[in-house]
Scaffold this active site. Structure first.
Site, PDB file in Angstrom:
ATOM      1  N   GLN A  86       0.822  -1.223   0.000  1.00  0.00           N
ATOM      2  CA  GLN A  86       0.000   0.000   0.000  1.00  0.00           C
ATOM      3  C   GLN A  86       0.855   1.271   0.000  1.00  0.00           C
ATOM      4  OE1 GLN A  86      -3.162   0.250  -0.493  1.00  0.00           O
ATOM      5  NE2 GLN A  86      -3.891  -1.833  -0.149  1.00  0.00           N
ATOM      6  N   SER A 123       2.605  -5.210  -4.969  1.00  0.00           N
ATOM      7  CA  SER A 123       1.539  -5.835  -5.764  1.00  0.00           C
ATOM      8  C   SER A 123       1.111  -4.838  -6.829  1.00  0.00           C
ATOM      9  CB  SER A 123       0.361  -6.187  -4.860  1.00  0.00           C
ATOM     10  OG  SER A 123      -0.672  -6.754  -5.625  1.00  0.00           O
ATOM     11  N   HIS A 182      -1.390  -4.526  -8.841  1.00  0.00           N
ATOM     12  CA  HIS A 182      -2.765  -4.034  -9.037  1.00  0.00           C
ATOM     13  C   HIS A 182      -3.122  -2.895  -8.086  1.00  0.00           C
ATOM     14  CE1 HIS A 182      -5.201  -6.031  -5.740  1.00  0.00           C
ATOM     15  NE2 HIS A 182      -4.160  -6.832  -5.710  1.00  0.00           N
ATOM     16  N   CYS A 231     -16.099  -9.886   7.610  1.00  0.00           N
ATOM     17  CA  CYS A 231     -17.145 -10.844   7.917  1.00  0.00           C
ATOM     18  C   CYS A 231     -16.525 -11.976   8.727  1.00  0.00           C
ATOM     19  CB  CYS A 231     -17.737 -11.362   6.622  1.00  0.00           C
ATOM     20  SG  CYS A 231     -19.453 -11.714   6.799  1.00  0.00           S
TER      21      CYS A 231
HETATM   22  N1  PLP Z   1      -0.614  -6.566   1.675  1.00  0.00           N
HETATM   23  C1  PLP Z   1      -1.408  -5.490   1.726  1.00  0.00           C
HETATM   24  C2  PLP Z   1      -1.062  -4.377   2.675  1.00  0.00           C
HETATM   25  C3  PLP Z   1      -2.532  -5.403   0.895  1.00  0.00           C
HETATM   26  O1  PLP Z   1      -3.321  -4.335   0.955  1.00  0.00           O
HETATM   27  C4  PLP Z   1      -2.816  -6.480   0.018  1.00  0.00           C
HETATM   28  C5  PLP Z   1      -4.013  -6.457  -0.850  1.00  0.00           C
HETATM   29  O2  PLP Z   1      -5.083  -6.082  -0.420  1.00  0.00           O
HETATM   30  C6  PLP Z   1      -1.953  -7.591  -0.001  1.00  0.00           C
HETATM   31  C7  PLP Z   1      -0.863  -7.589   0.843  1.00  0.00           C
HETATM   32  C8  PLP Z   1      -2.197  -8.765  -0.889  1.00  0.00           C
HETATM   33  O3  PLP Z   1      -1.806  -8.494  -2.197  1.00  0.00           O
HETATM   34  P1  PLP Z   1      -2.332  -9.396  -3.413  1.00  0.00           P
HETATM   35  O4  PLP Z   1      -3.777  -9.093  -3.562  1.00  0.00           O
HETATM   36  O5  PLP Z   1      -1.529  -8.970  -4.586  1.00  0.00           O
HETATM   37  O6  PLP Z   1      -2.059 -10.814  -3.048  1.00  0.00           O
END
Ligand code: PLP
Length: 403
Positions: A183, A203, A205, A329
């Site tokens: 993030q 990540s 995306h 949830c």
């Molecule tokens: N770490 C954090 C802080 C995230 O916000 C996310 C995704 O929401 C992830 C890890 C996981 O990443 P990915 O969806 O690429 O597995």
């Protein structure tokens, strides 16, 4: 409602892929679809995109060399690889230190390591502003700790941990240091070169690249054990045919994110501040969660007293605005998220947490449309609460903090 009329403020969940990335990816599906490991021209084209992507990731996080970049299937795989590798290479050390507000990709892994593999996990708390309790961290460190993993920025509140300093402390005890920077990348400057950070996860995306592509940064010289074994891809550090089209697109997105960061961050922060001030000025009894000065610029996490966050998010969705709650949830019931609980948010507010997360595509007009819509939604929902009166909260005595 057409897509153009809808407003997307859930960019910490995922982001729109930049057109330049899509354009770079498409030919790799239909024309240059070779395996990047192949010696022929089809393979060479796929390999070229991956090389550019490796360079772009190096640039995005200020790594010393492209060889420190390992492509994975996402942030979850990068996090898992980092923790498991550290435990494997740090012989005799069977402890892990994390925070209570890590992403489930770290929390669930550590729960399983503790339950099934005899690893001791120490979970460091945060204060009411979401900042790490540094003294508790210091006290947890010892020469039994294999790895420390603290996130760079929190996905719910946007709160930034001072990871460079935290990494130095870990090294004083011979522990490796990993940070989940999923993030943080593209939102705040990252420069790992010369720091004590041994491993870092990304990540694509989350910064306008495609889903299903992650990066594990592994500092040169840090011992490593792969999670996935098999072929020689990624210099034998992550087996499996690479997703060359998506990695190529991720690289384009990384290059753009790095190039635009200095312009994007203040513009996005201004939009976030406009939204924050607008909400606080028009809606009573709400609290911004997370240390104001230690947040990534795009995230606003706000707790509305005596309403359900789900109700707000559902009504916003009907109005064409996408946001998310600070809830999870659990066993069929909607409970405040682990982050909200870790911060000790009072019960009356903990169920009304909503996260707005902005991107470089967000406009001032969109923020203003949200500000026009939100007060009535909150007022309508509060009108349904037996604990709300015209004069504000009407509570039967002291309410407990969220458990
Ligand atoms: N770490 C954090 C802080 C995230 O916000 C996310 C995704 O929401 C992830 C890890 C996981 O990443 P990915 O969806 O690429 O597995």
């Amino acid at each position: 409602m057409t897509n153009a009329a809808r407003i997307y403020l859930d960019n910490n969940a995922t982001t729109r892929v930049v057109e330049e990335a899509v354009a770079a990816m498409l030919p790799l599906y239909t024309e240059e679809y070779g395996n990047p490991s192949s010696a022929h021209a089809f393979g060479a084209a796929a390999g070229k995109g991956m090389r550019a992507a490796r360079k772009a990731m190096q640039g995005l996080i200020g790594a010393e060399s492209e060889a420190e970049i390992i492509f994975t299937s996402g942030g979850t795989e990068a996090n898992t690889t980092a923790i498991r590798s550290a435990l494997a290479v740090q012989e005799g050390r069977r402890e892990v230190i994390i925070s209570t507000v890590e992403h489930p990709a770290i929390l669930q892994l550590c729960d399983a390591l503790e339950k099934y593999e005899g690893v001791k996990v120490q979970r460091i708390p945060v204060d009411a502003q979401g900042r790490l309790e540094i003294e508790a961290y210091r006290a947890a460190l010892s020469d039994r700790v294999a790895v420390v993993s603290f996130m760079w920025a929190n996905n719910e509140t946007g709160v930034i941990f001072p990871v460079e300093g935290l990494a130095e402390l870990a090294h004083e005890f011979g522990a490796l240091f990993h940070t989940d920077a999923v993030q943080a990348a593209g939102k705040t400057p990252i420069s790992v070169k010369g720091t004590a950070i041994d491993m870092l996860s990304l990540s694509a995306h989350k910064f306008h690249g495609p889903k299903g592509v992650g990066v594990l940064y592994l500092k040169k010289g840090v011992a490593f054990q792969p999670l996935l074994r098999g072929g020689k891809q990624e210099r034998g550090r992550r087996a499996g045919t690479e997703n060359a089209p998506a990695v190529t697109g991720a690289g384009v997105a990384a290059e753009i994110a790095a190039a635009r960061l200095a312009d994007d961050a203040p513009r996005i922060a201004a939009l976030r501040d406009r939204l924050e001030a607008g909400i606080l000025n028009t809606i009573s009894h709400c609290t911004v969660l997370g240390a104001p000065r230690d947040r990534v610029p795009n995230t606003l996490c706000i707790a509305f007293d005596l309403v359900e966050g789900e109700g707000i998010v559902m009504k916003l969705d009907r109005a064409g605005i996408a946001a998310s709650t600070g809830s999870a949830c659990a066993s069929g019931a909607v409970e405040p998220s682990h982050v909200v609980r870790a911060m000790g948010v009072p019960f009356t507010a903990a169920h009304g947490v909503v996260r707005f997360s902005i991107s470089r595509f967000t406009t001032e007009d969109e923020i203003d449309r949200l500000l026009e819509t939100l007060p009535a939604i909150v007022a309508d929902l509060r009108a349904l609460s037996p604990f709300w009166s015209e004069n504000g909260p009407n509570l039967p005595g002291q309410m407990p903090a969220a458990q």
